[in-house]
Design a protein around this motif. Structure first.
Motif, mmCIF file in Angstrom:
data_model
loop_
_atom_site.group_PDB
_atom_site.id
_atom_site.type_symbol
_atom_site.label_atom_id
_atom_site.label_comp_id
_atom_site.label_asym_id
_atom_site.label_seq_id
_atom_site.Cartn_x
_atom_site.Cartn_y
_atom_site.Cartn_z
ATOM 1 N N LYS A 83 29.908 17.915 12.384
ATOM 2 C CA LYS A 83 30.128 17.169 11.038
ATOM 3 C C LYS A 83 30.368 15.678 11.085
ATOM 4 N N GLN A 84 31.016 15.524 12.321
ATOM 5 C CA GLN A 84 31.309 13.895 12.297
ATOM 6 C C GLN A 84 31.378 13.722 13.960
ATOM 7 N N TYR A 85 30.688 12.589 14.274
ATOM 8 C CA TYR A 85 30.457 12.129 15.636
ATOM 9 C C TYR A 85 30.887 10.445 15.446
ATOM 10 N N GLU A 86 31.866 10.121 16.058
ATOM 11 C CA GLU A 86 32.176 8.503 15.922
ATOM 12 C C GLU A 86 32.518 8.035 17.346
ATOM 13 N N VAL A 87 32.203 6.883 17.350
ATOM 14 C CA VAL A 87 32.547 6.083 18.696
ATOM 15 C C VAL A 87 33.103 4.790 18.222
ATOM 16 N N GLU A 88 34.428 4.522 18.845
ATOM 17 C CA GLU A 88 34.966 3.252 18.340
ATOM 18 C C GLU A 88 34.456 2.196 19.546
ATOM 19 N N VAL A 89 33.399 1.453 19.110
ATOM 20 C CA VAL A 89 32.755 0.671 20.258
ATOM 21 C C VAL A 89 33.749 -0.371 20.798
ATOM 22 N N LEU A 90 34.696 -0.965 19.989
ATOM 23 C CA LEU A 90 35.572 -1.965 20.668
ATOM 24 C C LEU A 90 36.702 -1.439 21.624
ATOM 25 N N SER A 99 39.000 6.233 27.507
ATOM 26 C CA SER A 99 39.772 5.476 26.232
ATOM 27 C C SER A 99 39.838 6.071 25.107
ATOM 28 N N LYS A 100 39.632 7.464 25.315
ATOM 29 C CA LYS A 100 39.712 8.383 23.973
ATOM 30 C C LYS A 100 39.089 7.539 22.700
ATOM 31 N N CYS A 101 37.691 7.128 22.787
ATOM 32 C CA CYS A 101 37.237 6.272 21.850
ATOM 33 C C CYS A 101 36.271 7.185 20.891
ATOM 34 N N ILE A 102 35.988 8.433 21.407
ATOM 35 C CA ILE A 102 34.842 9.469 20.896
ATOM 36 C C ILE A 102 35.592 10.403 19.943
ATOM 37 N N LYS A 103 35.305 10.601 18.710
ATOM 38 C CA LYS A 103 35.558 11.565 17.887
ATOM 39 C C LYS A 103 34.603 12.562 17.359
ATOM 40 N N VAL A 104 34.705 14.058 17.907
ATOM 41 C CA VAL A 104 33.661 14.926 17.440
ATOM 42 C C VAL A 104 34.487 16.207 16.700
ATOM 43 N N ARG A 105 33.821 16.100 15.459
ATOM 44 C CA ARG A 105 34.271 17.215 14.635
ATOM 45 C C ARG A 105 33.153 18.206 14.263
ATOM 46 N N THR A 106 33.277 19.337 14.269
ATOM 47 C CA THR A 106 32.202 20.285 13.795
ATOM 48 C C THR A 106 32.975 21.510 12.774
ATOM 49 N N THR A 107 31.766 21.958 12.262
ATOM 50 C CA THR A 107 32.106 23.060 11.206
ATOM 51 C C THR A 107 30.982 24.102 11.693
ATOM 52 N N THR A 108 31.183 25.357 10.884
ATOM 53 C CA THR A 108 30.241 26.367 11.189
ATOM 54 C C THR A 108 29.585 26.598 9.886
ATOM 55 N N GLY A 109 27.996 26.676 9.832
ATOM 56 C CA GLY A 109 26.999 26.722 8.905
ATOM 57 C C GLY A 109 27.009 28.098 8.599
ATOM 58 N N PRO A 110 26.210 28.448 7.488
ATOM 59 C CA PRO A 110 26.071 29.619 6.874
ATOM 60 C C PRO A 110 25.690 30.736 7.908
ATOM 61 N N ASP A 111 24.682 30.282 8.770
ATOM 62 C CA ASP A 111 24.420 31.288 9.861
ATOM 63 C C ASP A 111 25.028 31.366 10.942
ATOM 64 N N HIS A 112 26.383 30.851 10.881
ATOM 65 C CA HIS A 112 27.439 30.802 11.982
ATOM 66 C C HIS A 112 26.987 29.876 12.877
ATOM 67 N N LYS A 113 26.217 29.105 12.729
ATOM 68 C CA LYS A 113 25.674 28.034 13.766
ATOM 69 C C LYS A 113 26.915 26.576 13.667
ATOM 70 N N LYS A 114 27.107 26.173 14.941
ATOM 71 C CA LYS A 114 27.928 25.148 14.897
ATOM 72 C C LYS A 114 27.240 23.858 14.286
ATOM 73 N N ILE A 115 28.117 22.987 13.455
ATOM 74 C CA ILE A 115 27.103 21.893 12.767
ATOM 75 C C ILE A 115 28.120 20.708 12.967
#
Ligand code: SF4
Ligand code: SF4
Length: 193
Positions: free
Chosen positions: A92-99, A74-90
């Motif tokens: 940034k956003q993890y959301e679930v539309e529960v409804l 149902s495409k209700c999960i949203k994941v957004r990442t960013t790169t930290g200073p040590d080039h590690k993936k962080i």
């Protein structure tokens, strides 16, 4: 009309039988659960409110690979990442539309890090859609609310039936109607995946 039917009608036996049943029910232990005073313990594998598990340092276990979002029907999960200073993936956003969630559990099965779970929390309500938008912080808080005793066994059992739940493969619904040879073949294919 037979004699038996006539006697039944005259003596109103059916009505008396019904009254006796009603009378008996008056003294039976009530089966109504007095919720919310008495809460039902969810069965093992119950799929309730989503949560993000924590690493020992307290942060989310999620690495932001996005597999859960990709598999979610149902495409209700949203994941957004960013790169930290040590080039590690962080994450940034993890959301679930529960409804919009179907509680199919595919996200849990897809996650290679056991980072997302469906807890046994079933008491959640709200008046706005925003209240059902589970952000990363809310999801981590849900993990903290998830019963400690259940956390330990969650990934061991989850909702998938374990082999130990059956005396043998013949009892599994999916394999029930197959011949013995076919069953072994299917299990072999399953194991070799
Ligand atoms: S349980 Fe199913 S529908 Fe709900 S978020 Fe996970 S994959 Fe999507
Ligand atoms: S919850 Fe699991 S599958 Fe989803 S993005 Fe995080 S690590 Fe990947």
């Amino acid at each position: 009309m037979g004699l038996r039917k006539i006697i039944n009608k005259v003596l109103m036996l059916e009505i008396l039988k019904g009254m006796a049943l009603t009378f008996k029910a008056l003294f039976r232990r009530p089966v109504t659960r007095q919720y919310p005073k008495y809460k039902r313990e969810p069965f093992g594998g119950f799929r309730g409110l989503h949560a993000l598990t924590r690493r020992p340092d307290g942060d989310a276990t999620c690495v932001g690979c996005g597999l859960c979002a990709a598999i979610c029907p149902s495409k209700c999960i949203k994941v957004r990442t960013t790169t930290g200073p040590d080039h590690k993936k962080i994450v940034k956003q993890y959301e679930v539309e529960v409804l919009r969630c179907l509680y199919c559990g595919l996200c849990v099965e897809a996650c290679p890090y056991k980072a997302v779970v469906l807890t046994d929390i079933y008491e959640y309500s709200g008046f706005t859609r925003e209240e059902f938008l589970m952000t990363k912080d809310k999801l981590l808080a849900n993990w903290d609310r998830f019963a400690e005793s259940r956390k330990k066994s969650y990934f061991a059992r989850f909702w998938r039936p374990l082999l130990s739940d059956f005396k043998g493969s013949a009892e599994q619904a999916a394999l029930k109607d197959l011949s013995k040879a076919q069953r072994h073949k299917d299990i072999y294919i399953e194991a070799g995946r």
